[in-house]
Design a protein around this motif. Sequence first.
Motif, short mmCIF file in Angstrom:
data_model
loop_
_atom_site.label_atom_id
_atom_site.label_comp_id
_atom_site.label_asym_id
_atom_site.label_seq_id
_atom_site.Cartn_x
_atom_site.Cartn_y
_atom_site.Cartn_z
N PRO A 34 0.99 -1.42 -0.16
CA PRO A 34 -0.13 0.32 0.06
C PRO A 34 0.40 1.40 -0.41
O PRO A 34 -0.10 2.55 -0.55
CB PRO A 34 -0.72 -0.14 1.26
CG PRO A 34 -0.87 -1.92 1.58
CD PRO A 34 0.54 -2.29 1.11
N ARG A 35 1.79 0.98 0.43
CA ARG A 35 3.24 2.65 0.51
C ARG A 35 3.09 3.03 -0.52
O ARG A 35 3.44 4.54 -1.40
CB ARG A 35 3.65 2.19 1.39
CG ARG A 35 5.52 1.48 0.65
CD ARG A 35 6.46 1.04 1.36
NE ARG A 35 6.93 2.50 2.01
CZ ARG A 35 8.34 2.44 2.16
NH1 ARG A 35 8.66 1.04 2.39
NH2 ARG A 35 8.61 3.72 2.43
N ASP A 36 3.28 2.33 -1.82
CA ASP A 36 3.17 2.33 -3.18
C ASP A 36 2.34 2.06 -4.16
O ASP A 36 2.60 2.68 -5.37
CB ASP A 36 4.54 1.35 -3.32
CG ASP A 36 6.42 1.32 -2.87
OD1 ASP A 36 6.69 2.72 -2.34
OD2 ASP A 36 6.37 0.40 -2.64
N ALA A 37 1.45 1.71 -3.27
CA ALA A 37 0.20 1.91 -4.80
C ALA A 37 -0.37 3.07 -4.54
O ALA A 37 -0.72 3.72 -3.53
CB ALA A 37 -0.45 1.07 -4.12
N GLY A 38 -0.67 4.11 -5.65
CA GLY A 38 -0.89 5.31 -5.91
C GLY A 38 -1.37 5.43 -7.14
O GLY A 38 -2.21 4.40 -7.96
N LYS A 39 -1.99 7.28 -7.57
CA LYS A 39 -2.89 7.16 -8.43
C LYS A 39 -2.40 6.36 -10.01
O LYS A 39 -3.37 6.07 -10.66
CB LYS A 39 -3.63 9.05 -8.42
CG LYS A 39 -4.18 8.57 -7.31
CD LYS A 39 -4.20 10.40 -7.26
CE LYS A 39 -5.60 10.95 -6.30
NZ LYS A 39 -6.10 12.41 -6.10
N LYS A 40 -1.25 6.52 -9.81
CA LYS A 40 -0.30 6.36 -11.50
C LYS A 40 -1.07 4.61 -11.71
O LYS A 40 -0.94 4.45 -12.87
CB LYS A 40 0.56 6.26 -11.69
CG LYS A 40 0.94 6.23 -12.64
CD LYS A 40 2.74 6.35 -13.40
CE LYS A 40 3.71 6.26 -14.97
NZ LYS A 40 5.00 6.71 -14.65
N LEU A 41 -1.47 3.93 -10.54
CA LEU A 41 -0.96 2.44 -11.00
C LEU A 41 -2.23 2.12 -11.04
O LEU A 41 -2.60 1.66 -12.38
CB LEU A 41 -0.92 1.91 -9.62
CG LEU A 41 -1.41 0.19 -9.61
CD1 LEU A 41 -0.37 -0.42 -11.04
CD2 LEU A 41 -1.02 -0.02 -8.78
N PHE A 42 -3.63 3.07 -10.88
CA PHE A 42 -5.23 2.73 -10.33
C PHE A 42 -5.44 3.35 -12.12
O PHE A 42 -6.31 2.47 -12.95
CB PHE A 42 -5.91 3.29 -9.65
CG PHE A 42 -5.01 2.73 -7.90
CD1 PHE A 42 -4.78 1.63 -8.38
CD2 PHE A 42 -5.14 3.73 -7.08
CE1 PHE A 42 -4.77 0.55 -6.82
CE2 PHE A 42 -5.05 3.13 -5.96
CZ PHE A 42 -4.61 1.50 -6.02
N ASP A 43 -5.13 4.29 -12.28
CA ASP A 43 -5.31 4.70 -13.54
C ASP A 43 -4.81 3.49 -14.83
O ASP A 43 -5.63 3.83 -15.63
CB ASP A 43 -4.67 6.29 -13.75
CG ASP A 43 -5.26 7.49 -12.80
OD1 ASP A 43 -7.08 6.88 -12.72
OD2 ASP A 43 -4.55 8.56 -12.51
N THR A 44 -3.80 3.60 -14.71
CA THR A 44 -3.33 2.44 -15.95
C THR A 44 -3.98 1.50 -15.53
O THR A 44 -3.97 1.06 -16.89
CB THR A 44 -1.25 2.12 -15.72
OG1 THR A 44 -0.44 3.29 -15.62
CG2 THR A 44 -0.96 1.23 -16.20
N MET A 45 -4.47 0.62 -14.83
CA MET A 45 -5.21 -0.31 -14.22
C MET A 45 -6.61 0.22 -15.55
O MET A 45 -7.06 -0.70 -15.78
CB MET A 45 -5.40 -0.95 -13.14
CG MET A 45 -3.72 -1.36 -12.48
SD MET A 45 -4.24 -2.13 -11.02
CE MET A 45 -5.65 -3.22 -10.90
N ALA A 46 -6.92 0.88 -15.14
CA ALA A 46 -8.42 1.34 -15.19
C ALA A 46 -8.55 1.74 -17.13
O ALA A 46 -9.53 1.20 -17.35
CB ALA A 46 -8.94 2.45 -14.87
N ALA A 47 -6.71 2.42 -16.94
CA ALA A 47 -7.19 2.07 -19.06
C ALA A 47 -6.89 0.92 -20.27
O ALA A 47 -7.38 1.43 -20.72
CB ALA A 47 -5.49 3.73 -19.45
N SER A 48 -7.03 0.23 -19.61
CA SER A 48 -6.73 -0.87 -20.32
C SER A 48 -7.12 -2.04 -20.24
O SER A 48 -7.90 -2.74 -19.00
CB SER A 48 -4.17 -1.58 -20.03
OG SER A 48 -4.88 -2.70 -20.77
N PRO A 49 -7.63 -2.75 -21.33
CA PRO A 49 -8.76 -3.88 -21.26
C PRO A 49 -7.83 -5.36 -20.85
O PRO A 49 -8.50 -5.96 -20.15
CB PRO A 49 -9.45 -4.03 -22.48
CG PRO A 49 -8.25 -3.18 -23.39
CD PRO A 49 -8.14 -2.19 -22.83
N LYS A 50 -7.22 -4.97 -21.03
CA LYS A 50 -5.62 -5.87 -21.13
C LYS A 50 -5.44 -6.75 -19.18
O LYS A 50 -4.42 -7.62 -18.97
CB LYS A 50 -4.72 -6.37 -21.76
CG LYS A 50 -5.14 -6.61 -23.08
CD LYS A 50 -3.52 -6.01 -24.20
CE LYS A 50 -4.61 -6.50 -25.83
NZ LYS A 50 -3.27 -7.07 -26.25
#
Length: 471
Positions: free
Chosen positions: A271-287
């Motif tokens: 959790p200390r390193d999980a942030g918005k960039k990671l979640f935005d990347t996940m959300a953007a790709s169907p793969k």
Amino acid sequence: MNTKTTVISEAQLSLQYAFCDKINAYWLQQNRTPTAYVETYGCQQNEADSEKLRGYLVQSGYAIVTEAEGADAVVMNTCAIREHAEQRVFGNLGALTHTKRRHPEQKIFLCGCMAGETKVSDRIKKSYPHVDGCFSTHHLWQFPEILWNVLSTKKRQFYIADEAGSIAEGIPQVRDNPLKAWVSIMYGCNNFCTYCIVPYVRGRERSRRKEDILAECRCLIESGCKEITLLGQNVNSYGKDLEEGTDFSDLLAEISQIPGEFLIRFMTSHPRDAGKKLFDTMAASPKIAKQLHLPFQSGSSRVLKAMNRHYNREKYLETVNYAKSVMPDLVLTSDVIVGFPGETEEEFEETISLIEQVRYDSLFTFIFSPRTGTPAATMEDPTPKEEKNRRFDRLCAVQNRISEEIHERYIGKCLCCLIDGTDKEFLTARTEGGRLVRCAGDPALIGSYRHITITGATTWSLTGTLSDKEA
């Protein structure tokens, strides 16, 4: 602890292949094909390591078998996370005295995280004379050399020195499942949670080169692999030790751009390193699967500080809330420890309230297990075992209820799933979020994505019927 990373050279790896050739010749002289059994304990990283052990064995002429009885080589790849796991290994290792008595030429090896503990290797030397070799995770790349030395000298081999953490590219792998693959993107850990032995036995964080990871993923996809799970003790730390300027989110995005029909999963995230960039990347790709394993360990900020987790309750909830806001269908799982030294009843209730608030799809639950050599092992722990067991049972009951409620909401939905195997008369499949689904169907569908209409649910799995809808 040696903290320097060593990159194993092509010349060093070629030497290991030369040992494979020597082992091959050894068995050809005896005019038979040797057999080998690899038993794996613990996490997915250990599973990935076992694929390399099997790869080396096959390269050396061995046929892989499914039981220790009669095998010419037995390799136990171990886990050191909890005391129960270690005791189970020692029990099974002791039982191998009987298989070796029936097959005196059998060679037995213990490796993995347990082998990196001095107390374990000392115990093996003293009390388990039937074990021929013991080597830590840092020496896995030298397995052919270790095996050859055992065969040629008939002497026990111990490769347990505090070597620098290494990265070795090009070790052969034998995977169990052509549809799914583990891909290690980094090794080791820098977090030093007070209860965890991993940094001491697997070393400091070290990342593989992006080009090597992409090449491995591309090869897997071209060979028909449908799911790739990226592995690391903390995948979110990927790239911090490299000069490339690529972080984990960048790596995810690049893998997702490889042509083909596949899904990317990953674990474990800190959790200390999980942030918005990671979640935005996940959300953007169907793969990229909308599935996240984000261990919280405790709902109490005081306990989290004692665990050296580098976040508090509020920060964790903020992280989870953002992830859910950009991925409304996110399947969220986690780890939690009950009975950490000094945990009060009120602090345990904070854990229960966090579970109720977040509503995880499922949890991996553990009662605190002291590991010698970690700070938590010496902390005052006044809570009796019976009380810890009571808390554990209550926590499991709460989570089981939530899991069942979440699964019931799947009923009536039509989900795209990967048909990945069989269970008795049923096909088994996995949703994008990793939920297990059973349905009737033709085994010829294994390896394909199909839509399944969910018709039933339990705490642990779903049932459904195949739909005519195109995947």
